[in-house]
Scaffold this active site. Structure first.
Site, short mmCIF file in Angstrom:
data_model
loop_
_atom_site.label_atom_id
_atom_site.label_comp_id
_atom_site.label_asym_id
_atom_site.label_seq_id
_atom_site.Cartn_x
_atom_site.Cartn_y
_atom_site.Cartn_z
N ASP A 98 -32.31 -45.04 -78.99
CA ASP A 98 -33.16 -45.31 -77.82
C ASP A 98 -34.60 -45.67 -78.15
O ASP A 98 -35.35 -46.08 -77.27
CB ASP A 98 -33.17 -44.08 -76.89
CG ASP A 98 -31.87 -43.95 -76.12
OD1 ASP A 98 -31.01 -44.85 -76.23
OD2 ASP A 98 -31.71 -42.95 -75.41
N GLY A 100 -34.46 -36.97 -86.37
CA GLY A 100 -33.67 -36.92 -85.14
C GLY A 100 -32.19 -36.87 -85.43
O GLY A 100 -31.65 -37.73 -86.10
N GLU A 150 -24.56 -39.07 -61.56
CA GLU A 150 -23.68 -37.97 -61.94
C GLU A 150 -24.20 -36.63 -61.43
O GLU A 150 -23.45 -35.79 -60.93
CB GLU A 150 -23.51 -37.95 -63.46
CG GLU A 150 -22.66 -39.14 -63.92
CD GLU A 150 -22.54 -39.30 -65.42
OE1 GLU A 150 -21.54 -39.84 -65.88
OE2 GLU A 150 -23.46 -38.89 -66.15
#
Lengths: 442, 442
Positions: free
Chosen positions: B293, B5, B164
């Site tokens: 995360d 990642g 947003e």
């Protein structure tokens, strides 16, 4: 007044009529954007963004009398005077067909799958993805023969699109990519440009064709003229008695008129274009105008070329013709003004012909080309963004940060070598850590 | 040393180790680019280009000891110490898992089809396309009920992404789009933000949640808190005993750890994250680090939030830990430094918390947000391009030239009204040609 297609021709016709108060205009296109096709190869080679060379049709055509409809035109019924689109019909009083050209794979429609052409933004993004994915696959590949195949790129057709694509791609393999890879040297990539005719850019004077060929070869493009392709598949390209093993083929050869005009039932030329009258109407149909790449127009007995400036002139002419007709003024025949055409070969050089007489090559030709293209782009943001990206690419000699594979392409990757070899595999070919420092694998 | 990642966490770990000469690093990612996720909603709302917020991993990680591999990680076998990827295996000595989060549709995987989330560039381009296509369809639609449905947008989840997205979308319907359409008034579009909890931005202090809600409502967003969604399909969203008819639903609610860590066979929290040790290793696996995360890390007894700065700090920490270990230096526990977090509500205003104590809102918060985001973007071209696009959008109050539908979406368009009505249809609602001029249809 219905206009089909918001390319260079359709857009100019709509703009010219946008100033007329006694006309209502509907523009039909299957995309929501006008595309500045001459720079499409730069999206395909990761120099520009898709949005840099396109403008939403609605934002360009804001005249009060003009409506825009996102729809795919299917056929025309000239007797009922309706345009048939996916999902409905649109009646017209006058119709302008400006649907442009598509690829022609001669009698090999199956080649479309393996040798994509370059006409839409989707095409450009797909080619960018294929090229970048090929290098990723080569980096993973352990078999040298297959690695070589991944690193070979064949472009078929040496018209302006093929020449520009080949030049930009070869430049990228030499200047942008080498630092990115560890196992392969991208400078060893082969970029082969195949052309069936005896020379590249055959629409240009012979002198410029030769200059273009020399410059392409300086950029390490292998130019093969007189090469008639007889086979393309997922493994390679065959021409004459030769075969090139490659996984990445791009098509810039045949062009055919978009098929919509067939429904008019009027005489077409071999490329499927309508042989238009001097007023750019379809034979026998005074209320159907045909312009741009779907029109086989003539001027002083010579064919009008299929390039953006010609389409724009035809669009403006049709707009004026309709205004003249409504005002009861005499209508004029179309006259083509050849302002010139250019093809870019590489970073800072091009070849071209200005006003059909001045031959230009090298940096001066590139400067004229760049100035004209910036000037004709639509909107401040696009111009600023193109200048930013050109400047960046120029000064960094092929900056590397637009190399985007948006899609998930991992499924296309070759298998890794056996676990003991990969990825601590054959020591990276280049660049080695300095010998003085021990480099035990942690 | 294998890193899976190349998000904020993985990239920082790789960069920190890129300076170590006694380590060889392999970075595995299924995309070829690092993505600056906090600005993804601006790609979805046609403010930025995909390339503006992404950087090819190879161009970011150019250290000599670092290799990049485009591959999808399938599972980890901690006993054999191999990472299994699509097409092969990669042995590791140490492994860093930084695979991030994915959407969680709770127990409704079928919602993924109708309510796309916003995690990848493909997601963002798809949402942009859906929103723009909805307005095109509304413009074509003749049935007012269905037109209203096309012009209703529902965003589920009022965390930073949802807030947003809702703010930017509503702004666009009021400031960018109105001039583009003839039959619909885009200012009548409904943007509904649904949140199951009692307030928006529930991770922020209550005062800021209230400010955010007020500002969203000024932008005409309908904010509905305490709204638990029970049904989503192609026709609308159901929550409580209410139903909103809409064709366009976006998901910003549930987040779950990427599934790769499940193969470690260690205890996970409810969101599927690994409960890591103070050194950020997986329980019982000293050579497997888990960051960003996918890690449920704690600092001073409080959970470390799932935001980019936290992931970056974890990545740097792991890089240093490995260097310390190799040098025989004592390893340290991870300490999180809360520098703050911000959410943008609209053009020039945001809310946020700086260093976990200073509450900011309005323009000052926006300026801090903008400065930090520009500073953390990767590369000169990206920074320049984002500034250009922000400046353009700001000064033109929502400039219109990024409204790109790349794909061919005509098949999704509703049928036209009967030919006699369309397109000369009900006279355009706005703007009318001046009454003094006759407007016969040509």
């Amino acid at each position: 007044m219905v206009i089909v297609g918001a390319g260079f021709g359709g857009l100019q016709a709509a703009k010219t009529l946008g100033r007329a108060h006694n006309v209502r205009v509907t523009v039909v296109d299957r995309y929501n954007h006008h595309l500045f096709q001459p720079l499409l190869y730069q999206v395909a080679t990761a120099v520009l963004n898709p949005a840099d060379i396109s403008a939403p049709i609605r934002s360009v055509l804001h005249a009060r009398n003009t409506e825009v409809l996102l729809a795919e035109a299917k056929s025309v019924d000239p007797r009922r005077k309706v345009l048939i689109v996916e999902g409905g019909e649109i009646p017209y009083d006058s119709l302008v067909l400006a649907t442009g050209a598509t690829h022609s794979y001669f009698k090999h429609p199956e080649w479309a799958q393996v040798a994509p052409g370059l006409k839409t933004l989707e095409d450009a993004v797909r080619i960018r993805e294929r090229v970048l994915t090929a290098f990723e696959a080569a980096e993973r590949e352990s078999d040298p023969v297959r690695q070589r195949q991944w690193m070979t790129f064949v472009i078929i057709g040496a018209g302006p699109t093929g020449v520009e694509l080949a030049g930009a791609l070869s430049y990228m393999t030499r200047h942008g990519l080498p630092k990115d890879f560890r196992r392969i040297d991208t400078r060893e990539a082969r970029v082969v440009l195949l052309e069936g005719l005896p020379r590249v850019l055959s629409a240009y004077p012979e002198e410029l064709s030769e200059a273009a060929k020399r410059d392409l070869e300086k950029l390490h493009v292998e130019v093969r003229t007189g090469a008639l392709v007889t086979g393309i598949d997922g493994e390679g390209v065959t021409f004459g008695d030769e075969h090139i093993a490659t996984r990445t083929v791009m098509w810039g050869a045949g062009v055919a008129a978009s098929p919509l005009v067939r429904s008019l039932d009027v005489p077409l030329d071999r490329a499927g274009r309508v042989k238009v009258s001097p007023r750019l109407t379809a034979p026998g149909l005074d209320d159907v105008y045909v312009i741009g790449d779907v029109a086989a127009a003539e001027h002083d007995g010579k064919p009008v070329p299929g390039i953006a400036p010609a389409a724009m002139q035809m669009g403006r002419h049709v707009g004026k013709t309709i205004r003249d007709r409504l005002a009861g003024r005499p209508m004029k025949a179309f006259r083509y003004h050849d302002k010139g055409s250019f093809a870019v070969i590489g970073r800072g050089y091009a070849v071209g012909l200005l006003y059909d007489k001045w031959r230009m090559k090298g940096l001066p030709a590139w400067l004229v080309w760049a100035g004209v293209h910036i000037a004709y782009l639509i909107g401040f943001r696009n111009r600023a963004s193109v200048m930013l990206n050109w400047g960046y690419t120029f000064f960094t000699k092929g900056g590397r940060d637009m190399r985007l594979i948006t899609g998930n392409v991992v499924k296309r990757m070759p298998a890794l070598a056996s676990p003991t070899q990969a990825p601590a595999l054959p020591a990276p070919a280049r660049p080695e850590p300095p010998a003085s420092r021990p480099a035990p694998v942690h």
